[in-house]
Design a protein around this motif. Structure first.
Motif, PDB file in Angstrom:
ATOM      1  N   ASP A 264      28.504  36.996  32.050  1.00  0.00           N
ATOM      2  CA  ASP A 264      26.982  36.888  32.471  1.00  0.00           C
ATOM      3  C   ASP A 264      26.591  37.913  33.171  1.00  0.00           C
ATOM      4  N   ARG A 265      27.469  38.611  34.113  1.00  0.00           N
ATOM      5  CA  ARG A 265      26.883  39.725  35.080  1.00  0.00           C
ATOM      6  C   ARG A 265      27.195  40.983  34.000  1.00  0.00           C
ATOM      7  N   TYR A 266      28.004  40.925  33.117  1.00  0.00           N
ATOM      8  CA  TYR A 266      28.227  42.248  32.315  1.00  0.00           C
ATOM      9  C   TYR A 266      26.861  42.462  31.599  1.00  0.00           C
ATOM     10  N   GLN A 267      26.236  41.625  31.145  1.00  0.00           N
ATOM     11  CA  GLN A 267      25.051  41.645  30.433  1.00  0.00           C
ATOM     12  C   GLN A 267      23.973  42.265  30.965  1.00  0.00           C
ATOM     13  N   LEU A 268      24.011  42.247  32.377  1.00  0.00           N
ATOM     14  CA  LEU A 268      22.792  42.884  33.230  1.00  0.00           C
ATOM     15  C   LEU A 268      22.377  44.163  32.737  1.00  0.00           C
ATOM     16  N   PRO A 269      21.369  44.893  32.874  1.00  0.00           N
ATOM     17  CA  PRO A 269      21.143  46.305  32.612  1.00  0.00           C
ATOM     18  C   PRO A 269      21.892  47.261  33.354  1.00  0.00           C
ATOM     19  N   GLY A 270      22.334  48.270  32.674  1.00  0.00           N
ATOM     20  CA  GLY A 270      23.333  49.095  33.457  1.00  0.00           C
ATOM     21  C   GLY A 270      24.566  48.524  33.920  1.00  0.00           C
ATOM     22  N   THR A 271      25.011  47.601  33.455  1.00  0.00           N
ATOM     23  CA  THR A 271      26.386  47.258  33.805  1.00  0.00           C
ATOM     24  C   THR A 271      27.418  47.369  32.604  1.00  0.00           C
ATOM     25  N   PHE A 272      28.431  46.550  32.727  1.00  0.00           N
ATOM     26  CA  PHE A 272      29.392  47.077  31.586  1.00  0.00           C
ATOM     27  C   PHE A 272      29.370  47.176  30.092  1.00  0.00           C
TER      28      PHE A 272
ATOM     29  N   ASP B  72      39.790  52.780  25.898  1.00  0.00           N
ATOM     30  CA  ASP B  72      40.872  52.264  26.791  1.00  0.00           C
ATOM     31  C   ASP B  72      40.660  52.331  28.560  1.00  0.00           C
ATOM     32  N   THR B  73      40.292  53.686  28.807  1.00  0.00           N
ATOM     33  CA  THR B  73      40.127  54.231  29.963  1.00  0.00           C
ATOM     34  C   THR B  73      39.228  53.246  30.807  1.00  0.00           C
ATOM     35  N   ILE B  74      37.968  53.253  29.836  1.00  0.00           N
ATOM     36  CA  ILE B  74      36.694  52.228  30.638  1.00  0.00           C
ATOM     37  C   ILE B  74      37.194  50.798  30.860  1.00  0.00           C
ATOM     38  N   LEU B  75      37.996  50.132  30.044  1.00  0.00           N
ATOM     39  CA  LEU B  75      38.256  49.099  30.057  1.00  0.00           C
ATOM     40  C   LEU B  75      39.342  48.793  30.978  1.00  0.00           C
ATOM     41  N   ALA B  76      40.375  49.678  31.298  1.00  0.00           N
ATOM     42  CA  ALA B  76      41.327  49.407  32.198  1.00  0.00           C
ATOM     43  C   ALA B  76      40.792  49.494  33.540  1.00  0.00           C
ATOM     44  N   VAL B  77      39.828  50.369  33.772  1.00  0.00           N
ATOM     45  CA  VAL B  77      39.074  50.449  35.206  1.00  0.00           C
ATOM     46  C   VAL B  77      38.372  49.132  35.400  1.00  0.00           C
ATOM     47  N   GLN B  78      37.696  48.426  34.196  1.00  0.00           N
ATOM     48  CA  GLN B  78      36.963  47.335  34.796  1.00  0.00           C
ATOM     49  C   GLN B  78      37.807  46.409  34.912  1.00  0.00           C
ATOM     50  N   GLU B  79      38.877  46.323  33.879  1.00  0.00           N
ATOM     51  CA  GLU B  79      39.766  44.973  33.989  1.00  0.00           C
ATOM     52  C   GLU B  79      40.419  44.956  35.642  1.00  0.00           C
ATOM     53  N   SER B  80      40.800  46.118  36.282  1.00  0.00           N
ATOM     54  CA  SER B  80      41.141  46.198  37.548  1.00  0.00           C
ATOM     55  C   SER B  80      40.447  45.421  38.549  1.00  0.00           C
TER      56      SER B  80
ATOM     57  N   TYR C  67      33.109  42.815  19.962  1.00  0.00           N
ATOM     58  CA  TYR C  67      33.257  41.697  20.951  1.00  0.00           C
ATOM     59  C   TYR C  67      34.097  41.942  21.998  1.00  0.00           C
ATOM     60  N   ILE C  68      33.613  41.076  23.163  1.00  0.00           N
ATOM     61  CA  ILE C  68      34.266  41.295  24.383  1.00  0.00           C
ATOM     62  C   ILE C  68      34.545  39.682  24.818  1.00  0.00           C
ATOM     63  N   GLN C  69      35.616  39.368  25.502  1.00  0.00           N
ATOM     64  CA  GLN C  69      36.155  38.287  25.905  1.00  0.00           C
ATOM     65  C   GLN C  69      36.950  38.398  27.113  1.00  0.00           C
ATOM     66  N   LEU C  70      36.857  37.378  28.175  1.00  0.00           N
ATOM     67  CA  LEU C  70      37.920  37.166  29.182  1.00  0.00           C
ATOM     68  C   LEU C  70      38.669  35.980  28.886  1.00  0.00           C
ATOM     69  N   ASN C  71      40.063  36.339  28.951  1.00  0.00           N
ATOM     70  CA  ASN C  71      40.973  35.215  28.835  1.00  0.00           C
ATOM     71  C   ASN C  71      41.926  35.019  30.080  1.00  0.00           C
ATOM     72  N   ARG C  72      42.256  33.906  30.362  1.00  0.00           N
ATOM     73  CA  ARG C  72      43.485  33.561  31.388  1.00  0.00           C
ATOM     74  C   ARG C  72      44.594  34.106  31.069  1.00  0.00           C
ATOM     75  N   VAL C  73      45.314  34.814  31.877  1.00  0.00           N
ATOM     76  CA  VAL C  73      46.654  35.527  31.412  1.00  0.00           C
ATOM     77  C   VAL C  73      47.673  35.185  32.379  1.00  0.00           C
ATOM     78  N   ALA C  74      48.900  35.402  31.964  1.00  0.00           N
ATOM     79  CA  ALA C  74      49.985  35.108  32.930  1.00  0.00           C
ATOM     80  C   ALA C  74      50.448  36.550  33.303  1.00  0.00           C
ATOM     81  N   VAL C  75      50.335  36.778  34.634  1.00  0.00           N
ATOM     82  CA  VAL C  75      50.529  38.296  35.219  1.00  0.00           C
ATOM     83  C   VAL C  75      51.902  38.203  35.886  1.00  0.00           C
ATOM     84  N   SER C  76      52.710  38.985  35.111  1.00  0.00           N
ATOM     85  CA  SER C  76      54.094  39.430  35.655  1.00  0.00           C
ATOM     86  C   SER C  76      54.212  39.879  36.934  1.00  0.00           C
ATOM     87  N   PRO C  77      54.766  39.429  38.044  1.00  0.00           N
ATOM     88  CA  PRO C  77      55.144  40.429  39.528  1.00  0.00           C
ATOM     89  C   PRO C  77      55.749  41.562  39.097  1.00  0.00           C
TER      90      PRO C  77
END
Length: 476
Positions: free
Chosen positions: A55-63, A81-89, A141-151
Protein backbone atom coordinates in the motif's frame (compact mmCIF):
# COMPACT_ATOMS: atom_id res chain seq x y z
CA UNK A 1 -18.32 -24.72 56.63
CA UNK A 2 -14.56 -24.73 56.12
CA UNK A 3 -14.98 -23.75 52.47
CA UNK A 4 -17.29 -20.89 53.41
CA UNK A 5 -14.84 -19.75 56.08
CA UNK A 6 -12.04 -19.80 53.51
CA UNK A 7 -14.08 -17.68 51.12
CA UNK A 8 -14.81 -15.17 53.88
CA UNK A 9 -11.09 -14.96 54.71
CA UNK A 10 -10.28 -14.32 51.05
CA UNK A 11 -12.96 -11.61 50.85
CA UNK A 12 -11.59 -9.92 53.97
CA UNK A 13 -8.09 -10.05 52.52
CA UNK A 14 -9.26 -8.59 49.19
CA UNK A 15 -10.99 -5.80 51.05
CA UNK A 16 -7.71 -4.57 52.52
CA UNK A 17 -6.38 -1.38 50.97
CA UNK A 18 -2.81 -2.62 50.56
CA UNK A 19 -4.00 -5.75 48.73
CA UNK A 20 -6.14 -3.69 46.36
CA UNK A 21 -3.32 -1.24 45.68
CA UNK A 22 -0.87 -4.11 45.08
CA UNK A 23 -3.24 -5.85 42.67
CA UNK A 24 -3.90 -2.60 40.81
CA UNK A 25 -0.16 -1.93 40.54
CA UNK A 26 0.54 -5.50 39.39
CA UNK A 27 -2.29 -5.34 36.84
CA UNK A 28 -0.86 -2.12 35.39
CA UNK A 29 2.58 -3.74 35.05
CA UNK A 30 1.11 -6.89 33.49
CA UNK A 31 -0.96 -4.92 30.97
CA UNK A 32 2.11 -2.91 29.98
CA UNK A 33 4.15 -6.08 29.43
CA UNK A 34 1.33 -7.68 27.40
CA UNK A 35 1.01 -4.58 25.20
CA UNK A 36 4.75 -4.55 24.56
CA UNK A 37 4.72 -8.26 23.67
CA UNK A 38 1.66 -7.91 21.41
CA UNK A 39 3.22 -4.95 19.63
CA UNK A 40 6.34 -7.00 18.95
CA UNK A 41 4.30 -9.91 17.65
CA UNK A 42 2.23 -7.67 15.41
CA UNK A 43 5.32 -6.06 13.97
CA UNK A 44 7.13 -9.36 13.33
CA UNK A 45 4.36 -11.90 12.58
CA UNK A 46 1.32 -10.14 11.21
CA UNK A 47 0.15 -11.86 8.03
CA UNK A 48 -0.73 -8.64 6.26
CA UNK A 49 2.61 -6.97 6.85
CA UNK A 50 3.37 -7.34 3.14
CA UNK A 51 0.11 -5.62 2.20
CA UNK A 52 1.13 -2.72 4.40
CA UNK A 53 4.31 -2.17 2.38
CA UNK A 54 2.51 -2.69 -0.94
CA UNK A 55 0.00 0.00 0.00
CA UNK A 56 2.85 2.36 0.76
CA UNK A 57 4.52 1.53 -2.57
CA UNK A 58 1.47 2.88 -4.43
CA UNK A 59 1.75 6.37 -2.99
CA UNK A 60 2.77 9.09 -5.51
CA UNK A 61 6.53 9.33 -5.93
CA UNK A 62 7.27 6.03 -4.18
CA UNK A 63 8.60 2.65 -5.38
CA UNK A 64 5.93 1.79 -8.00
CA UNK A 65 6.31 5.22 -9.58
CA UNK A 66 10.07 4.57 -9.86
CA UNK A 67 9.42 1.24 -11.60
CA UNK A 68 7.00 2.88 -14.09
CA UNK A 69 9.58 5.56 -14.90
CA UNK A 70 12.25 2.87 -15.38
CA UNK A 71 10.05 0.86 -17.78
CA UNK A 72 9.04 4.00 -19.74
CA UNK A 73 12.67 4.88 -20.30
CA UNK A 74 13.94 1.36 -21.08
CA UNK A 75 10.82 -0.30 -22.55
CA UNK A 76 11.78 -3.48 -20.63
CA UNK A 77 12.70 -4.78 -17.17
CA UNK A 78 16.26 -5.57 -18.07
CA UNK A 79 18.68 -4.17 -15.49
CA UNK A 80 15.97 -3.38 -12.90
CA UNK A 81 17.72 -5.66 -10.37
CA UNK A 82 19.66 -2.71 -8.90
CA UNK A 83 16.53 -0.78 -7.97
CA UNK A 84 14.83 -3.90 -6.59
CA UNK A 85 17.86 -4.91 -4.50
CA UNK A 86 18.03 -1.46 -2.87
CA UNK A 87 14.33 -1.53 -2.07
CA UNK A 88 14.48 -5.09 -0.74
CA UNK A 89 17.27 -4.17 1.65
CA UNK A 90 14.87 -1.81 3.42
CA UNK A 91 12.33 -4.54 4.17
CA UNK A 92 12.13 -5.79 7.82
CA UNK A 93 14.05 -8.96 8.64
CA UNK A 94 14.85 -10.97 11.74
CA UNK A 95 17.20 -13.96 12.01
CA UNK A 96 15.72 -16.90 10.05
CA UNK A 97 12.85 -15.11 8.30
CA UNK A 98 11.84 -11.93 6.52
CA UNK A 99 10.04 -10.41 3.53
CA UNK A 100 11.24 -10.96 -0.03
CA UNK A 101 10.47 -8.84 -3.10
CA UNK A 102 9.44 -10.51 -6.39
CA UNK A 103 8.81 -8.87 -9.80
CA UNK A 104 7.19 -10.47 -12.85
CA UNK A 105 6.59 -9.07 -16.34
CA UNK A 106 3.16 -8.72 -17.97
CA UNK A 107 3.24 -12.37 -19.07
CA UNK A 108 3.87 -13.58 -15.53
CA UNK A 109 7.54 -14.46 -16.04
CA UNK A 110 9.59 -13.86 -12.92
CA UNK A 111 12.10 -11.10 -13.54
CA UNK A 112 13.45 -10.76 -10.02
CA UNK A 113 12.94 -12.97 -6.98
CA UNK A 114 14.70 -13.34 -3.67
CA UNK A 115 16.45 -16.60 -2.88
CA UNK A 116 14.17 -18.63 -0.65
CA UNK A 117 10.94 -17.33 -2.20
CA UNK A 118 8.72 -19.38 -4.43
CA UNK A 119 10.26 -18.45 -7.80
CA UNK A 120 9.19 -21.64 -9.59
CA UNK A 121 5.69 -20.33 -10.29
CA UNK A 122 4.78 -16.83 -11.39
CA UNK A 123 2.60 -14.74 -9.10
CA UNK A 124 -1.04 -15.18 -9.85
CA UNK A 125 -4.33 -13.77 -8.69
CA UNK A 126 -4.45 -16.25 -5.82
CA UNK A 127 -1.24 -14.76 -4.39
CA UNK A 128 -2.66 -11.22 -4.41
CA UNK A 129 0.04 -9.60 -6.56
CA UNK A 130 -0.08 -5.90 -7.28
CA UNK A 131 -0.26 -4.87 -10.94
CA UNK A 132 2.07 -2.19 -12.31
CA UNK A 133 0.14 -0.13 -14.89
CA UNK A 134 1.45 2.34 -17.48
CA UNK A 135 -0.62 3.92 -20.19
CA UNK A 136 -3.64 1.88 -19.22
CA UNK A 137 -1.79 -1.43 -19.71
CA UNK A 138 -0.30 -3.89 -17.20
CA UNK A 139 3.46 -3.91 -17.59
CA UNK A 140 4.27 -6.18 -14.64
CA UNK A 141 3.43 -7.52 -11.23
CA UNK A 142 5.06 -7.00 -7.85
CA UNK A 143 4.57 -9.13 -4.77
CA UNK A 144 6.02 -9.47 -1.22
CA UNK A 145 6.57 -13.04 0.00
CA UNK A 146 7.73 -14.44 3.32
CA UNK A 147 11.09 -16.05 2.82
CA UNK A 148 13.55 -18.06 4.85
CA UNK A 149 16.73 -16.07 5.36
CA UNK A 150 19.89 -18.10 5.86
CA UNK A 151 22.36 -16.52 8.25
CA UNK A 152 25.66 -15.47 6.71
CA UNK A 153 28.87 -17.32 7.62
CA UNK A 154 29.82 -14.64 10.12
CA UNK A 155 26.60 -13.03 11.41
CA UNK A 156 27.69 -10.70 14.21
CA UNK A 157 24.82 -8.31 13.59
CA UNK A 158 22.20 -11.07 13.63
CA UNK A 159 23.72 -12.64 16.71
CA UNK A 160 23.77 -9.25 18.43
CA UNK A 161 20.17 -8.69 17.38
CA UNK A 162 19.11 -12.04 18.81
CA UNK A 163 20.99 -11.45 22.04
CA UNK A 164 19.45 -8.01 22.43
CA UNK A 165 15.98 -9.47 21.88
CA UNK A 166 16.55 -12.17 24.48
CA UNK A 167 17.98 -9.62 26.90
CA UNK A 168 14.94 -7.36 26.43
CA UNK A 169 12.62 -10.27 27.26
CA UNK A 170 14.60 -11.23 30.37
CA UNK A 171 14.88 -7.64 31.58
CA UNK A 172 11.15 -7.14 30.98
CA UNK A 173 10.23 -10.20 33.06
CA UNK A 174 12.66 -9.33 35.87
CA UNK A 175 11.57 -5.70 35.82
CA UNK A 176 7.91 -6.69 35.92
CA UNK A 177 8.39 -9.05 38.85
CA UNK A 178 10.55 -6.49 40.68
CA UNK A 179 7.91 -3.80 40.09
CA UNK A 180 5.17 -6.03 41.46
CA UNK A 181 7.19 -6.90 44.58
CA UNK A 182 8.16 -3.24 45.08
CA UNK A 183 4.52 -2.24 44.64
CA UNK A 184 3.42 -4.68 47.33
CA UNK A 185 6.11 -3.42 49.72
CA UNK A 186 5.31 0.24 49.05
CA UNK A 187 1.55 -0.17 49.35
CA UNK A 188 1.98 -2.21 52.52
CA UNK A 189 4.19 0.49 54.04
CA UNK A 190 1.63 3.13 53.07
CA UNK A 191 -1.34 1.34 54.59
CA UNK A 192 0.35 -0.02 57.74
CA UNK A 193 0.04 3.35 59.56
CA UNK A 194 -3.68 3.35 58.75
CA UNK A 195 -4.03 -0.02 60.46
CA UNK A 196 -2.17 1.31 63.49
CA UNK A 197 -4.43 4.37 63.53
CA UNK A 198 -7.53 2.15 63.41
CA UNK A 199 -6.20 0.06 66.31
CA UNK A 200 -5.48 3.24 68.29
CA UNK A 201 -9.01 4.50 67.63
CA UNK A 202 -10.49 1.22 68.86
CA UNK A 203 -8.41 1.32 72.05
CA UNK A 204 -9.29 4.98 72.59
CA UNK A 205 -12.97 4.17 72.15
CA UNK A 206 -12.63 1.64 74.98
CA UNK A 207 -12.09 4.60 77.37
CA UNK A 208 -8.30 4.43 77.20
CA UNK A 209 -8.12 8.17 76.69
CA UNK A 210 -4.36 8.34 77.10
CA UNK A 211 -3.89 6.45 73.83
CA UNK A 212 -2.41 8.47 70.96
CA UNK A 213 -1.54 7.67 67.35
CA UNK A 214 2.10 7.62 66.26
CA UNK A 215 3.03 10.16 63.61
CA UNK A 216 4.37 7.77 60.96
CA UNK A 217 3.77 7.28 57.26
CA UNK A 218 3.18 9.70 54.41
CA UNK A 219 2.35 13.37 54.87
CA UNK A 220 -1.39 12.74 54.41
CA UNK A 221 -1.47 9.89 56.95
CA UNK A 222 0.59 11.99 59.39
CA UNK A 223 -1.97 14.79 59.07
CA UNK A 224 -4.78 12.32 59.80
CA UNK A 225 -2.87 11.07 62.87
CA UNK A 226 -2.33 14.66 64.07
CA UNK A 227 -6.04 15.42 63.64
CA UNK A 228 -6.90 12.26 65.56
CA UNK A 229 -4.55 13.21 68.42
CA UNK A 230 -6.01 16.72 68.56
CA UNK A 231 -9.51 15.25 68.71
CA UNK A 232 -8.36 12.82 71.42
CA UNK A 233 -6.88 15.69 73.46
CA UNK A 234 -10.12 17.66 73.17
CA UNK A 235 -12.26 14.66 74.13
CA UNK A 236 -10.02 13.85 77.08
CA UNK A 237 -10.16 17.46 78.25
CA UNK A 238 -13.95 17.57 77.86
CA UNK A 239 -14.30 14.30 79.76
CA UNK A 240 -12.14 15.64 82.57
CA UNK A 241 -14.15 18.87 82.65
CA UNK A 242 -17.37 16.88 82.75
CA UNK A 243 -16.16 14.86 85.71
CA UNK A 244 -14.95 17.99 87.47
CA UNK A 245 -18.26 19.73 86.79
CA UNK A 246 -20.27 16.85 88.20
CA UNK A 247 -18.07 16.82 91.31
CA UNK A 248 -18.30 20.61 91.66
CA UNK A 249 -22.08 20.64 91.26
CA UNK A 250 -22.40 17.92 93.89
CA UNK A 251 -20.13 19.91 96.20
CA UNK A 252 -22.05 23.15 95.66
CA UNK A 253 -25.41 21.50 96.25
CA UNK A 254 -24.21 19.63 99.34
CA UNK A 255 -23.61 22.71 101.50
CA UNK A 256 -27.04 24.42 101.30
CA UNK A 257 -28.81 21.07 101.38
CA UNK A 258 -26.89 20.09 104.51
CA UNK A 259 -27.82 23.40 106.19
CA UNK A 260 -31.47 22.97 105.25
CA UNK A 261 -31.53 19.38 106.47
CA UNK A 262 -29.84 20.13 109.79
CA UNK A 263 -32.08 23.14 110.54
CA UNK A 264 -35.23 21.25 109.59
CA UNK A 265 -34.22 18.29 111.74
CA UNK A 266 -33.47 20.64 114.65
CA UNK A 267 -36.90 22.24 114.27
CA UNK A 268 -38.50 18.81 114.04
CA UNK A 269 -36.74 17.64 117.20
CA UNK A 270 -37.64 20.82 119.05
CA UNK A 271 -34.01 21.93 119.43
CA UNK A 272 -34.78 25.25 117.68
CA UNK A 273 -37.94 27.25 117.79
CA UNK A 274 -39.53 28.34 114.51
CA UNK A 275 -38.57 32.01 114.76
CA UNK A 276 -38.22 34.61 112.08
CA UNK A 277 -34.44 34.23 112.23
CA UNK A 278 -34.63 30.48 111.59
CA UNK A 279 -37.07 31.00 108.75
CA UNK A 280 -34.71 33.53 107.18
CA UNK A 281 -31.85 31.02 107.30
CA UNK A 282 -33.99 28.49 105.46
CA UNK A 283 -35.04 31.09 102.91
CA UNK A 284 -31.40 32.13 102.33
CA UNK A 285 -30.28 28.58 101.70
CA UNK A 286 -33.20 28.04 99.33
CA UNK A 287 -32.19 31.18 97.42
CA UNK A 288 -28.62 29.88 97.18
CA UNK A 289 -29.93 26.69 95.59
CA UNK A 290 -32.12 28.69 93.22
CA UNK A 291 -29.22 30.93 92.14
CA UNK A 292 -26.95 27.93 91.56
CA UNK A 293 -29.55 26.10 89.44
CA UNK A 294 -30.28 29.32 87.50
CA UNK A 295 -26.56 29.91 86.85
CA UNK A 296 -26.06 26.35 85.66
CA UNK A 297 -29.05 26.61 83.35
CA UNK A 298 -27.85 29.91 81.85
CA UNK A 299 -24.31 28.60 81.42
CA UNK A 300 -25.43 25.37 79.74
CA UNK A 301 -27.66 27.24 77.30
CA UNK A 302 -25.02 29.89 76.57
CA UNK A 303 -22.27 27.36 75.90
CA UNK A 304 -24.61 25.42 73.59
CA UNK A 305 -25.58 28.74 71.92
CA UNK A 306 -29.22 28.09 72.76
CA UNK A 307 -29.64 31.02 75.11
CA UNK A 308 -32.36 33.26 73.75
CA UNK A 309 -31.14 36.70 72.73
CA UNK A 310 -33.52 39.56 72.01
CA UNK A 311 -31.02 41.69 70.11
CA UNK A 312 -31.37 45.25 68.98
CA UNK A 313 -29.04 48.18 68.42
CA UNK A 314 -28.50 49.73 71.87
CA UNK A 315 -26.06 52.13 73.52
CA UNK A 316 -23.42 50.11 75.39
CA UNK A 317 -22.65 53.17 77.56
CA UNK A 318 -26.25 53.26 78.74
CA UNK A 319 -26.04 49.66 80.01
CA UNK A 320 -22.80 50.40 81.85
CA UNK A 321 -24.20 53.58 83.42
CA UNK A 322 -27.40 51.92 84.69
CA UNK A 323 -25.56 48.93 86.19
CA UNK A 324 -22.96 51.15 87.87
CA UNK A 325 -25.75 53.17 89.49
CA UNK A 326 -27.22 49.98 90.98
CA UNK A 327 -23.88 49.02 92.54
CA UNK A 328 -23.03 52.48 93.87
CA UNK A 329 -24.78 51.98 97.28
CA UNK A 330 -23.11 48.59 97.82
CA UNK A 331 -19.70 50.05 96.98
CA UNK A 332 -20.27 52.91 99.41
CA UNK A 333 -21.27 50.46 102.15
CA UNK A 334 -17.98 48.58 101.70
CA UNK A 335 -15.98 51.85 101.58
CA UNK A 336 -15.00 51.25 97.95
CA UNK A 337 -14.73 54.13 95.49
CA UNK A 338 -16.65 53.40 92.26
CA UNK A 339 -15.34 55.61 89.44
CA UNK A 340 -17.15 55.62 86.10
CA UNK A 341 -15.82 57.36 82.98
CA UNK A 342 -17.97 57.02 79.85
CA UNK A 343 -17.53 58.40 76.34
CA UNK A 344 -19.59 61.45 75.41
CA UNK A 345 -20.82 59.78 72.21
CA UNK A 346 -22.95 56.61 72.19
CA UNK A 347 -21.36 53.22 71.58
CA UNK A 348 -23.93 51.39 69.42
CA UNK A 349 -23.81 47.60 69.66
CA UNK A 350 -26.26 44.95 68.47
CA UNK A 351 -27.03 43.06 71.65
CA UNK A 352 -29.58 41.92 74.21
CA UNK A 353 -29.45 44.61 76.90
CA UNK A 354 -30.68 42.20 79.60
CA UNK A 355 -27.79 39.82 78.92
CA UNK A 356 -25.29 42.71 78.88
CA UNK A 357 -26.75 43.84 82.21
CA UNK A 358 -26.17 40.29 83.47
CA UNK A 359 -22.54 40.51 82.30
CA UNK A 360 -22.06 43.82 84.12
CA UNK A 361 -23.71 42.44 87.29
CA UNK A 362 -21.36 39.45 87.37
CA UNK A 363 -18.26 41.54 86.70
CA UNK A 364 -19.04 44.21 89.31
CA UNK A 365 -20.05 41.58 91.87
CA UNK A 366 -16.75 39.84 91.32
CA UNK A 367 -14.84 43.13 91.60
CA UNK A 368 -16.56 44.09 94.87
CA UNK A 369 -15.80 40.67 96.39
CA UNK A 370 -12.09 40.98 95.65
CA UNK A 371 -11.57 44.68 96.47
CA UNK A 372 -10.77 45.44 100.13
CA UNK A 373 -12.28 48.46 101.97
CA UNK A 374 -10.60 51.68 100.91
CA UNK A 375 -9.98 50.30 97.43
CA UNK A 376 -11.15 51.57 94.06
CA UNK A 377 -13.09 50.15 91.12
CA UNK A 378 -12.64 52.02 87.84
CA UNK A 379 -14.98 51.62 84.87
CA UNK A 380 -14.24 53.19 81.51
CA UNK A 381 -14.89 52.61 77.81
CA UNK A 382 -13.07 52.99 74.50
CA UNK A 383 -13.93 52.99 70.80
CA UNK A 384 -11.21 50.94 69.10
CA UNK A 385 -11.79 50.71 65.36
CA UNK A 386 -14.78 48.42 64.88
CA UNK A 387 -14.88 47.45 68.56
CA UNK A 388 -16.53 48.86 71.66
CA UNK A 389 -14.40 48.02 74.70
CA UNK A 390 -15.32 48.09 78.40
CA UNK A 391 -12.63 47.95 81.09
CA UNK A 392 -13.24 47.23 84.79
CA UNK A 393 -10.17 47.66 87.02
CA UNK A 394 -10.12 46.87 90.75
CA UNK A 395 -7.39 47.24 93.37
CA UNK A 396 -7.72 43.80 94.90
CA UNK A 397 -5.13 41.09 95.43
CA UNK A 398 -4.78 40.39 91.72
CA UNK A 399 -4.46 37.05 89.96
CA UNK A 400 -1.27 35.03 89.74
CA UNK A 401 -0.06 34.28 86.16
CA UNK A 402 -0.71 30.54 86.52
CA UNK A 403 -4.39 31.22 87.30
CA UNK A 404 -5.11 33.73 84.50
CA UNK A 405 -5.77 31.13 81.73
CA UNK A 406 -8.43 29.45 83.92
CA UNK A 407 -10.41 32.33 85.45
CA UNK A 408 -13.21 31.98 82.88
CA UNK A 409 -13.62 28.23 83.42
CA UNK A 410 -16.72 27.08 85.28
CA UNK A 411 -16.34 26.28 89.00
CA UNK A 412 -12.77 27.61 88.96
CA UNK A 413 -11.72 29.47 92.07
CA UNK A 414 -8.33 31.02 92.67
CA UNK A 415 -8.76 30.24 96.37
CA UNK A 416 -10.45 26.80 96.67
CA UNK A 417 -11.31 27.47 100.32
CA UNK A 418 -13.79 30.22 99.41
CA UNK A 419 -17.42 29.13 99.74
CA UNK A 420 -20.47 30.37 97.82
CA UNK A 421 -21.26 32.86 100.57
CA UNK A 422 -17.81 34.47 100.32
CA UNK A 423 -16.60 33.71 96.83
CA UNK A 424 -19.47 32.33 94.75
CA UNK A 425 -19.65 29.03 92.92
CA UNK A 426 -17.15 29.98 90.26
CA UNK A 427 -19.77 30.38 87.53
CA UNK A 428 -19.96 34.16 87.19
CA UNK A 429 -16.99 34.69 84.86
CA UNK A 430 -17.83 31.54 82.88
CA UNK A 431 -21.32 32.96 82.22
CA UNK A 432 -19.75 36.30 81.25
CA UNK A 433 -17.49 34.63 78.70
CA UNK A 434 -20.33 32.54 77.21
CA UNK A 435 -22.70 35.51 76.85
CA UNK A 436 -20.03 37.79 75.36
CA UNK A 437 -19.03 35.14 72.81
CA UNK A 438 -22.71 34.72 71.85
CA UNK A 439 -22.57 38.42 70.92
CA UNK A 440 -19.48 37.69 68.74
CA UNK A 441 -17.26 39.44 71.26
CA UNK A 442 -14.43 38.41 73.56
CA UNK A 443 -13.42 38.92 77.20
CA UNK A 444 -9.90 38.97 78.68
CA UNK A 445 -8.35 39.21 82.14
CA UNK A 446 -5.11 41.11 82.87
CA UNK A 447 -3.17 41.07 86.12
CA UNK A 448 0.45 41.00 87.25
CA UNK A 449 -0.44 39.16 90.44
CA UNK A 450 0.90 41.89 92.74
CA UNK A 451 -1.39 42.63 95.74
CA UNK A 452 -2.94 46.07 95.39
CA UNK A 453 -2.52 46.21 91.60
CA UNK A 454 -5.76 44.25 91.17
CA UNK A 455 -7.25 42.82 88.01
CA UNK A 456 -8.52 44.39 84.80
CA UNK A 457 -11.32 42.71 82.85
CA UNK A 458 -11.77 43.85 79.23
CA UNK A 459 -15.00 43.14 77.34
CA UNK A 460 -14.94 43.76 73.57
CA UNK A 461 -18.09 43.85 71.44
CA UNK A 462 -18.35 44.64 67.71
CA UNK A 463 -19.88 48.01 66.94
CA UNK A 464 -23.26 47.86 65.22
CA UNK A 465 -23.17 48.32 61.45
CA UNK A 466 -26.50 50.17 61.52
CA UNK A 467 -26.19 53.92 61.24
CA UNK A 468 -29.42 54.54 63.13
CA UNK A 469 -29.69 56.02 66.60
CA UNK A 470 -29.17 53.28 69.25
CA UNK A 471 -32.06 52.56 71.55
CA UNK A 472 -31.63 53.25 75.28
CA UNK A 473 -30.96 50.19 77.44
CA UNK A 474 -34.25 50.11 79.34
CA UNK A 475 -36.82 47.46 80.06
CA UNK A 476 -39.56 49.46 78.46
Amino acid sequence: MSGQSGRLDIMKLMNRLWVRMSLAFSLAVAISMILVAMTGLIINRHERLGDFFLDRYQLPGTFVAQLVDYYRQNRSWEGVDTILAVQESELPRVPGRGLGLMLADANGRVVYGTSGSNTDAPPGPQDSPMAIIWGGQVIGYIQLNRVAVSPPPDPPAGFLQQQIGSLVVIVSVIGGLTSIIAGIIVTRSLTAPLGHLAQTAREFGAKNMDKRASLKGSAEITEVAKAFNEMADALQKNEQQRRNMVADIAHELRTPLAVLKSNLEALQDGVFQLTDEELQVLVDQTELLGHLVSDLHDLAQAEARQLHLDTEVIDFSSVVSRTAEKFAPSAKTHAIALQVQLLPDPLPVEADWKRLDQVMNNLLTNALQHTPPGGTIQIWQQRDGKWARLMIQDTGSGIAPEHLPHVFERFYRIDPSRSRETGGAGLGLAIVKAIVEMHNGCVEAHSDGVPGSGTRITVSLPLAKSAGQPAPATSS
